[in-house]
Design a protein around this motif. Structure first.
Motif, PDB file in Angstrom:
ATOM      1  N   ALA A  40       0.830  -1.210   0.000  1.00 38.29           N
ATOM      2  CA  ALA A  40       0.000   0.000   0.000  1.00 38.29           C
ATOM      3  C   ALA A  40       0.863   1.258   0.000  1.00 38.29           C
ATOM      4  CB  ALA A  40      -0.928   0.001   1.203  1.00 38.29           C
ATOM      5  N   SER A  42      -0.253   4.266   0.259  1.00 38.35           N
ATOM      6  CA  SER A  42      -0.832   5.316   1.091  1.00 38.35           C
ATOM      7  C   SER A  42      -0.686   5.048   2.585  1.00 38.35           C
ATOM      8  CB  SER A  42      -2.325   5.450   0.769  1.00 38.35           C
ATOM      9  OG  SER A  42      -2.976   4.212   0.957  1.00 38.35           O
ATOM     10  N   LYS A  43       0.076   4.016   2.939  1.00 39.55           N
ATOM     11  CA  LYS A  43       0.172   3.683   4.355  1.00 39.55           C
ATOM     12  C   LYS A  43       0.941   4.770   5.101  1.00 39.55           C
ATOM     13  CE  LYS A  43       4.324   0.796   3.902  1.00 39.55           C
ATOM     14  NZ  LYS A  43       4.853  -0.573   4.019  1.00 39.55           N
ATOM     15  N   ILE A 345      -6.223  -1.245   1.822  1.00 40.58           N
ATOM     16  CA  ILE A 345      -5.824   0.053   1.270  1.00 40.58           C
ATOM     17  C   ILE A 345      -6.707   1.160   1.843  1.00 40.58           C
ATOM     18  CG2 ILE A 345      -5.722   1.447  -0.840  1.00 40.58           C
ATOM     19  CD1 ILE A 345      -5.020  -1.126  -2.351  1.00 40.58           C
ATOM     20  N   SER A 349      -5.285   4.162   4.119  1.00 41.41           N
ATOM     21  CA  SER A 349      -5.436   5.525   3.594  1.00 41.41           C
ATOM     22  C   SER A 349      -6.177   6.408   4.591  1.00 41.41           C
ATOM     23  CB  SER A 349      -6.213   5.494   2.264  1.00 41.41           C
ATOM     24  OG  SER A 349      -5.526   4.755   1.298  1.00 41.41           O
ATOM     25  N   SER A 350      -7.251   5.859   5.138  1.00 42.61           N
ATOM     26  CA  SER A 350      -8.041   6.614   6.102  1.00 42.61           C
ATOM     27  C   SER A 350      -7.265   6.861   7.389  1.00 42.61           C
ATOM     28  CB  SER A 350      -9.335   5.856   6.410  1.00 42.61           C
ATOM     29  OG  SER A 350     -10.120   6.583   7.317  1.00 42.61           O
ATOM     30  N   GLU A 352      -4.039   7.129   7.688  1.00 44.62           N
ATOM     31  CA  GLU A 352      -3.030   8.156   7.434  1.00 44.62           C
ATOM     32  C   GLU A 352      -3.649   9.555   7.492  1.00 44.62           C
ATOM     33  OE1 GLU A 352       0.444   9.216   4.211  1.00 44.62           O
ATOM     34  OE2 GLU A 352      -1.347   8.150   3.529  1.00 44.62           O
ATOM     35  N   THR A 353      -4.799   9.722   6.843  1.00 52.42           N
ATOM     36  CA  THR A 353      -5.484  11.009   6.864  1.00 52.42           C
ATOM     37  C   THR A 353      -5.834  11.426   8.282  1.00 52.42           C
ATOM     38  OG1 THR A 353      -6.427  10.607   4.673  1.00 52.42           O
ATOM     39  CG2 THR A 353      -7.498  12.279   6.029  1.00 52.42           C
ATOM     40  N   LYS A 384     -13.268   6.347   0.950  1.00 49.05           N
ATOM     41  CA  LYS A 384     -12.189   5.667   0.244  1.00 49.05           C
ATOM     42  C   LYS A 384     -12.681   4.385  -0.417  1.00 49.05           C
ATOM     43  CE  LYS A 384      -8.727   8.426   1.346  1.00 49.05           C
ATOM     44  NZ  LYS A 384      -7.963   9.154   0.328  1.00 49.05           N
TER      45      LYS A 384
END
Length: 394
Positions: A40, A42-43, A345, A349-350, A352-353, A384
């Motif tokens: 991933a 976006s990690k 993923i 992603s979430s 990280e945000t 996402k």
């Protein structure tokens, strides 16, 4: 930080709180989680660990294991290591009953959860499960699509066979609601409940009592479908037309049952990442491998045994170069694997945000504000997932 994966590596045992045989597809899910975390992009900029819990497709077993995890931690080298304050979220489970059992606990503990295969309508109730999300389409769309197929075939008299539990009973209720509300003009002669200890020939006998109801709609979990394949293969050709939900879906083992040719199944489908195929081809069943289930899984998949294996019930020895290669063997990735990858993923992603916004930009550890914001993580996840799985079709 950790992602917790809930996976049925084994089937449900024949006695309470016991696991059964290695389950086909279970290792696919576990390894897809490991692959997705590694790949991933976006990690968060941190070390992400993985804890895989074998659910054995048993709601009681998974609840016991989750409670142990949060009370004591992970058991490593004769001691428990607490990780409850380092968990990003849960990926799983497979069956709706297991996902519901997981959600019953972690909704109270306030952790986000993304299922890769559970489609029961009850799990969509945000007032009960505020942090539960999923990558496949819920059963409402499936039920409607199935009845559209029946209508297209000019069927007006059907029978329903469903699994006991959240998935099957929820699907049955959706079908009946669509018909009672007048959206579809057809009659239901009977509904038949199926559970683990139900005799398949009894189901067939009940179906034959209403032989004019030629079309039979199935809302069966994948575990139950396997049990009924042999029985359904006893029918006379064209005696019944089965139209099934994704519990049957794209299962390849149905190819063994020729009398079921012509039946119709509905399933969600996503493309498989080519790198994921390469990942499986690289797996080796040696003692040093990180995944302890690879050897028994490969022995079951190819009906063979490795020289160092204790279990030598098979009559043939595994080839030295045997591998889970989709290009050179008959091995096929489980159809839910792409949904697992998308779920991981989405969660990363979430996460990280949320870490960037709630933890002053620090993505290397879970701050108190992150732990106190499961609804924020879930809300981001929902967006996402919609983006990542756009294009999923029935």
């Amino acid at each position: 930080m950790y992602i917790i994966g809930v996976v049925p590596i084994h089937t449900k045992g024949s006695t309470p709180l016991k696991c059964g045989e290695i389950k086909k597809g279970g290792l696919d899910i576990a390894e897809t989680i490991r692959f997705a975390v590694k790949e991933a992009k976006s990690k968060p900029e941190a070390n992400i660990g993985i804890v895989i819990i074998d659910s054995c497709n048993d709601p009681q077993i998974i609840q016991e294991k989750i409670l142990t995890l949060h009370r004591f931690g992970v058991y490593v080298k004769d001691r428990y290591i607490p990780i409850g304050d380092k968990i990003l979220g849960y990926i799983g489970g497979w069956s709706s009953d297991v996902s519901k059992a997981v959600a019953d606990i972690i909704s109270r503990l306030e952790y986000p959860q993304i299922s890769y295969a559970s489609t029961a309508p009850i799990l969509s109730d945000r007032s009960i499960y505020p942090y539960f999300l999923r990558t496949p389409i819920p059963d409402g769309k499936q039920a409607e699509t199935i009845l559209k197929i029946v209508e297209r075939l000019q069927g007006n008299f059907i029978q329903i066979v469903h699994s006991e539990g959240a998935y099957g009973e929820g699907g049955r209720d959706l079908l009946l609601d669509y018909i009672r509300n007048g959206k579809f003009d057809m009659c239901v002669s009977q509904t038949i409940s199926f559970k683990t200890d139900t005799n398949g020939t009894d189901v067939l006998s009940k179906l034959r009592k209403f032989s004019k109801a030629h079309i039979v709609v199935l809302f069966l979990g994948s575990f139950d479908v396997v049990q009924l394949f042999k029985t359904f293969n006893m029918i006379d050709r064209n005696e019944f037309l089965f139209i099934s939900s994704e519990g049957w879906g794209t299962r390849f083992d149905v190819e063994l049952y020729r009398k079921l040719n012509g039946c119709i199944t509905v399933t969600s489908q996503l493309n498989v990442n080519e790198k994921l195929k390469d990942h499986f081809a690289s797996l080796k069943p040696d003692r040093s491998n990180i995944n302890q289930w690879i050897r028994p899984y490969m022995e079951k998949e190819f009906d063979c045994y490795f020289e160092w294996s204790y279990d030598k019930r098979s009559r043939k020895k595994c080839k030295e170069n045997v591998s889970l290669n989709v290009f050179t063997t008959d091995f096929r990735l489980d159809a839910w694997s792409p949904f697992v990858e998308r779920g991981v993923i989405a969660l990363l992603s979430s996460a990280e945000t949320t870490l960037r916004e709630k933890c002053d930009g620090n993505t290397t550890e879970l701050c108190d504000a992150y732990k106190a914001s499961p609804e924020y993580v879930s809300s981001e996840n929902k967006l996402k997932i919609l983006q990542i799985t756009h294009g999923t079709h029935l």
